[in-house]
Design a protein around this motif. Structure first.
Motif, short mmCIF file in Angstrom:
data_model
loop_
_atom_site.label_atom_id
_atom_site.label_comp_id
_atom_site.label_asym_id
_atom_site.label_seq_id
_atom_site.Cartn_x
_atom_site.Cartn_y
_atom_site.Cartn_z
N LEU A 14 1.11 -1.14 0.49
CA LEU A 14 -0.18 -0.01 0.47
C LEU A 14 0.45 0.88 0.69
O LEU A 14 1.87 1.18 0.48
CB LEU A 14 -0.34 0.03 1.32
CG LEU A 14 -2.21 -1.42 1.23
CD1 LEU A 14 -1.91 -1.74 2.41
CD2 LEU A 14 -3.26 -0.14 1.69
N GLY A 15 0.71 2.39 -0.59
CA GLY A 15 1.08 3.44 -0.39
C GLY A 15 0.62 4.71 -1.99
O GLY A 15 -0.46 4.42 -1.72
N THR A 16 1.41 5.92 -1.88
CA THR A 16 1.00 6.40 -3.21
C THR A 16 1.95 6.41 -3.64
O THR A 16 3.30 5.92 -3.15
CB THR A 16 0.56 7.55 -2.50
OG1 THR A 16 2.03 8.30 -1.77
CG2 THR A 16 -0.68 7.40 -1.09
N GLN A 17 2.24 6.96 -4.81
CA GLN A 17 3.49 6.97 -6.13
C GLN A 17 4.49 8.40 -5.52
O GLN A 17 5.50 8.10 -5.35
CB GLN A 17 2.43 7.57 -7.11
CG GLN A 17 1.88 6.94 -8.30
CD GLN A 17 1.11 7.35 -9.28
OE1 GLN A 17 0.80 8.29 -10.04
NE2 GLN A 17 1.89 6.34 -10.47
N GLN A 18 3.50 9.09 -4.74
CA GLN A 18 4.79 10.57 -4.21
C GLN A 18 5.19 9.93 -2.63
O GLN A 18 6.18 10.08 -2.85
CB GLN A 18 4.31 11.85 -3.76
CG GLN A 18 3.13 11.81 -4.55
CD GLN A 18 1.41 11.78 -5.06
OE1 GLN A 18 0.73 10.94 -4.19
NE2 GLN A 18 1.49 12.07 -6.15
N GLY A 19 4.77 8.57 -2.31
CA GLY A 19 5.12 7.92 -0.72
C GLY A 19 6.14 7.28 -1.36
O GLY A 19 6.23 6.64 -0.02
N GLY A 20 5.60 6.30 -1.64
CA GLY A 20 6.41 5.57 -2.30
C GLY A 20 5.65 3.71 -1.77
O GLY A 20 4.07 4.47 -0.94
#
Length: 93
Positions: A14-20
């Motif tokens: 899980l995560g985001t493109q910005q945060g990894g």
């Protein structure tokens, strides 16, 4: 599943493109540590991690239940989840 199929480690990320992206079990492990300054995104990722792990368990069970007795399928599912958690924890050190 095919009789010759092999199910490898099951590891939701899980995560985001910005945060990894991070393993769900690692997010839950991080939430076990006391931290008064934890941001909302971490708490949300923790909630999503619990749900993702539950969904993956259901998927694994649905894939293997037809090929073996129910109690054996449940144990195999638990073993697969524990191996994923154990490998994540052992790689942290």
């Amino acid at each position: 599943m095919d009789p010759d199929a092999v199910l490898g480690p099951v590891d939701p990320q899980l995560g985001t493109q910005q945060g990894g992206y991070y393993p769900a079990v690692s997010i839950l492990k991080a939430l076990e540590q006391p931290n008064a300054n934890r941001d909302d995104q971490t708490l949300i990722l923790g909630d999503m991690s619990k749900k993702a792990i539950g969904q993956v368990r259901e998927l694994v069970y649905s894939l293997i239940q037809d090929g073996m007795p129910e109690d054996q399928a449940q144990q195999t599912d638990r073993n697969a989840q524990q191996r994923t958690l154990d490998s994540r924890l052992s790689n942290q050190f």
